[in-house]
Scaffold this motif. Structure first.
Motif, PDB file in Angstrom:
ATOM      1  N   LEU A  38       0.839  -1.189   0.000  1.00 20.81           N
ATOM      2  CA  LEU A  38       0.000   0.000   0.000  1.00 20.81           C
ATOM      3  C   LEU A  38       0.879   1.247   0.000  1.00 20.81           C
ATOM      4  N   GLY A  39       0.642   2.144  -0.956  1.00 20.23           N
ATOM      5  CA  GLY A  39       1.411   3.374  -1.035  1.00 20.23           C
ATOM      6  C   GLY A  39       2.538   3.338  -2.060  1.00 20.23           C
ATOM      7  N   ARG A  40       2.844   2.155  -2.593  1.00 25.23           N
ATOM      8  CA  ARG A  40       3.898   2.052  -3.604  1.00 25.23           C
ATOM      9  C   ARG A  40       3.314   2.340  -4.997  1.00 25.23           C
ATOM     10  N   TYR A  41       4.191   2.795  -5.882  1.00 27.26           N
ATOM     11  CA  TYR A  41       3.784   3.036  -7.271  1.00 27.26           C
ATOM     12  C   TYR A  41       4.693   2.246  -8.193  1.00 27.26           C
ATOM     13  N   ILE A  42       4.080   1.517  -9.140  1.00 25.16           N
ATOM     14  CA  ILE A  42       4.823   0.741 -10.121  1.00 25.16           C
ATOM     15  C   ILE A  42       4.579   1.369 -11.490  1.00 25.16           C
ATOM     16  N   PRO A  43       5.595   1.922 -12.127  1.00 30.03           N
ATOM     17  CA  PRO A  43       5.405   2.531 -13.457  1.00 30.03           C
ATOM     18  C   PRO A  43       4.919   1.487 -14.469  1.00 30.03           C
ATOM     19  N   GLY A  44       4.083   1.922 -15.385  1.00 31.81           N
ATOM     20  CA  GLY A  44       3.566   1.022 -16.403  1.00 31.81           C
ATOM     21  C   GLY A  44       2.806   1.787 -17.473  1.00 31.81           C
ATOM     22  N   ASP A  45       2.446   1.083 -18.525  1.00 40.78           N
ATOM     23  CA  ASP A  45       1.716   1.700 -19.630  1.00 40.78           C
ATOM     24  C   ASP A  45       0.367   1.022 -19.864  1.00 40.78           C
ATOM     25  N   SER A  46      -0.164   0.364 -18.851  1.00 39.78           N
ATOM     26  CA  SER A  46      -1.433  -0.347 -18.989  1.00 39.78           C
ATOM     27  C   SER A  46      -2.591   0.635 -19.073  1.00 39.78           C
ATOM     28  N   ILE A  47      -3.757   0.116 -19.433  1.00 41.99           N
ATOM     29  CA  ILE A  47      -4.943   0.964 -19.531  1.00 41.99           C
ATOM     30  C   ILE A  47      -5.342   1.518 -18.166  1.00 41.99           C
ATOM     31  N   VAL A  48      -5.057   0.769 -17.105  1.00 44.67           N
ATOM     32  CA  VAL A  48      -5.371   1.247 -15.755  1.00 44.67           C
ATOM     33  C   VAL A  48      -4.431   2.382 -15.373  1.00 44.67           C
ATOM     34  N   HIS A  49      -3.150   2.286 -15.742  1.00 43.29           N
ATOM     35  CA  HIS A  49      -2.200   3.358 -15.464  1.00 43.29           C
ATOM     36  C   HIS A  49      -2.612   4.658 -16.164  1.00 43.29           C
ATOM     37  N   GLN A  50      -3.186   4.515 -17.367  1.00 40.18           N
ATOM     38  CA  GLN A  50      -3.498   5.689 -18.175  1.00 40.18           C
ATOM     39  C   GLN A  50      -4.817   6.361 -17.806  1.00 40.18           C
ATOM     40  N   LEU A  51      -5.610   5.726 -16.958  1.00 39.76           N
ATOM     41  CA  LEU A  51      -6.880   6.322 -16.556  1.00 39.76           C
ATOM     42  C   LEU A  51      -6.653   7.595 -15.747  1.00 39.76           C
ATOM     43  N   ASP A  52      -7.613   8.495 -15.841  1.00 36.29           N
ATOM     44  CA  ASP A  52      -7.568   9.723 -15.050  1.00 36.29           C
ATOM     45  C   ASP A  52      -7.593   9.362 -13.562  1.00 36.29           C
ATOM     46  N   PRO A  53      -6.704   9.966 -12.764  1.00 34.28           N
ATOM     47  CA  PRO A  53      -6.671   9.629 -11.332  1.00 34.28           C
ATOM     48  C   PRO A  53      -7.980   9.922 -10.611  1.00 34.28           C
ATOM     49  N   ARG A  54      -8.758  10.881 -11.115  1.00 32.05           N
ATOM     50  CA  ARG A  54     -10.054  11.155 -10.507  1.00 32.05           C
ATOM     51  C   ARG A  54     -11.002   9.976 -10.682  1.00 32.05           C
ATOM     52  N   VAL A  55     -10.938   9.346 -11.862  1.00 34.82           N
ATOM     53  CA  VAL A  55     -11.773   8.160 -12.105  1.00 34.82           C
ATOM     54  C   VAL A  55     -11.353   7.018 -11.186  1.00 34.82           C
ATOM     55  N   LYS A  56     -10.047   6.816 -11.062  1.00 34.47           N
ATOM     56  CA  LYS A  56      -9.557   5.713 -10.232  1.00 34.47           C
ATOM     57  C   LYS A  56      -9.872   5.934  -8.754  1.00 34.47           C
ATOM     58  N   LEU A  57      -9.722   7.162  -8.281  1.00 34.91           N
ATOM     59  CA  LEU A  57      -9.992   7.443  -6.874  1.00 34.91           C
ATOM     60  C   LEU A  57     -11.474   7.309  -6.558  1.00 34.91           C
ATOM     61  N   LEU A  58     -12.316   7.967  -7.350  1.00 31.63           N
ATOM     62  CA  LEU A  58     -13.761   7.873  -7.125  1.00 31.63           C
ATOM     63  C   LEU A  58     -14.264   6.452  -7.365  1.00 31.63           C
ATOM     64  N   GLY A  59     -13.676   5.759  -8.365  1.00 32.75           N
ATOM     65  CA  GLY A  59     -14.059   4.384  -8.629  1.00 32.75           C
ATOM     66  C   GLY A  59     -13.714   3.463  -7.473  1.00 32.75           C
ATOM     67  N   SER A  60     -12.566   3.673  -6.851  1.00 36.32           N
ATOM     68  CA  SER A  60     -12.173   2.849  -5.700  1.00 36.32           C
ATOM     69  C   SER A  60     -13.128   3.061  -4.528  1.00 36.32           C
ATOM     70  N   ILE A  61     -13.477   4.322  -4.269  1.00 37.27           N
ATOM     71  CA  ILE A  61     -14.415   4.624  -3.183  1.00 37.27           C
ATOM     72  C   ILE A  61     -15.784   4.020  -3.484  1.00 37.27           C
ATOM     73  N   TYR A  62     -16.211   4.127  -4.733  1.00 38.54           N
ATOM     74  CA  TYR A  62     -17.507   3.594  -5.127  1.00 38.54           C
ATOM     75  C   TYR A  62     -17.518   2.062  -5.055  1.00 38.54           C
ATOM     76  N   PHE A  63     -16.407   1.430  -5.407  1.00 35.31           N
ATOM     77  CA  PHE A  63     -16.305  -0.024  -5.328  1.00 35.31           C
ATOM     78  C   PHE A  63     -16.460  -0.503  -3.886  1.00 35.31           C
ATOM     79  N   ILE A  64     -15.856   0.221  -2.945  1.00 36.00           N
ATOM     80  CA  ILE A  64     -15.992  -0.136  -1.525  1.00 36.00           C
ATOM     81  C   ILE A  64     -17.450  -0.009  -1.095  1.00 36.00           C
ATOM     82  N   PHE A  65     -18.146   1.027  -1.596  1.00 25.10           N
ATOM     83  CA  PHE A  65     -19.573   1.162  -1.303  1.00 25.10           C
ATOM     84  C   PHE A  65     -20.355  -0.032  -1.854  1.00 25.10           C
ATOM     85  N   LEU A  66     -20.030  -0.471  -3.071  1.00 24.76           N
ATOM     86  CA  LEU A  66     -20.714  -1.616  -3.661  1.00 24.76           C
ATOM     87  C   LEU A  66     -20.481  -2.888  -2.851  1.00 24.76           C
ATOM     88  N   LEU A  67     -19.297  -3.005  -2.252  1.00 25.65           N
ATOM     89  CA  LEU A  67     -19.002  -4.184  -1.428  1.00 25.65           C
ATOM     90  C   LEU A  67     -19.984  -4.310  -0.272  1.00 25.65           C
TER      91      LEU A  67
END
Length: 264
Positions: free
Chosen positions: A6-35
């Motif tokens: 937790l807290g580490r960053y691994i450089p990469g060129d995947s589709i997940v790496h290229q997503l807007d950080p706002r989408v990833k942050l809000l998506g992570s919070i929303y995923f926890i809500f769905l759980l």
């Protein structure tokens, strides 16, 4: 402790790496809500497939995530055990005083275990694929409406980002100090509870000193570069919304519909 991811960053060129950080942050919070909205094995299996696909798209090994669970394994076991032994309902398989293993307890324990694992996987995926500076920008953007009530949004986002960034650094520092103390004859985890607590003291004192020194060095470096808070600052990296970000939002919408349909 060196397995904590937790807290580490691994450089990469995947589709997940290229997503807007706002989408990833809000998506992570929303995923926890769905759980917490899911309530049966079908909906949890559906979410498990989703998180596994997301990990696959990130091009990061699943084994890396599984190894990252080890530092939190005792917390997971403790929480699951409480649910397993002290939850009653349905058919009772074993009972001894206040302790009982029941059908409801087994289901509850399994769901709690899945929640822990999925939350850790999703939050870790967020930090592994997002540059800390971009995560700071995303947090600042999400909290931006609070600027109108004089909330120091930029400073809060910066503190959160620094805290996430220095979690693995402090863990690495702790490992080095433990190895140094072992070389001097300190035994960690040996003896009774009082002796184990006493052996932690040679670890805590240098760790606190190192943390304060690192914080002072960081503050000096920021001041030397002209940092004066968020007022009037411009950004070198500008967040841009792409087509893939819209697709990610659509995927989360489909996941929501799936959980609703599968929910008992």
């Amino acid at each position: 402790m060196d397995k904590l991811i937790l807290g580490r960053y691994i450089p990469g060129d995947s589709i997940v790496h290229q997503l807007d950080p706002r989408v990833k942050l809000l998506g992570s919070i929303y995923f926890i809500f769905l759980l917490f909205f899911a309530n049966n094995w079908q909906s949890y299996l559906f979410l498990a497939v989703f998180i596994l696909v997301a990990i696959k798209l990130s091009k990061i090994s699943l084994g890396f995530f599984l190894r990252g669970l080890k530092p939190l394994l005792w917390l997971i076991i403790f929480t699951v055990s409480l649910q397993l032994l002290f939850s009653r309902g349905g058919e009772i398989y074993f009972s001894f005083g206040p302790i009982a293993i029941s059908q409801f307890g087994l289901i509850n324990a399994a769901l709690i275990f899945c929640r822990f694992v999925f939350i850790i996987f999703m939050s870790t995926l967020l930090t592994l694929t997002t540059i800390p500076l971009e995560l700071t920008d995303a947090i600042e953007f999400i909290l931006s409406p609070f600027k109108y009530v004089k909330l120091p949004v930029h400073e809060i986002a910066l503190m959160i980002s620094i805290a996430l960034r220095f979690v693995p650094t402090l863990m690495d520092e702790t490992t080095k100090i433990m190895n140094a103390q072992r070389a001097r004859g300190v035994e960690f985890g040996e003896g009774n509870l009082f002796q184990q607590m006493k052996s932690i003291i040679p670890l805590l004192i240098p760790l606190f000193v190192s943390s304060f020194n690192r914080a002072e060095e960081l503050a000096t470096a920021m001041e030397a570069r002209g940092y004066r808070g968020g007022e009037g600052r411009t950004k070198y990296r500008v967040l841009n919304w792409e087509v893939t970000d819209t697709m990610a939002v659509i995927v989360f919408a489909f996941v929501t519909v799936g959980v609703i349909l599968l929910r008992g």
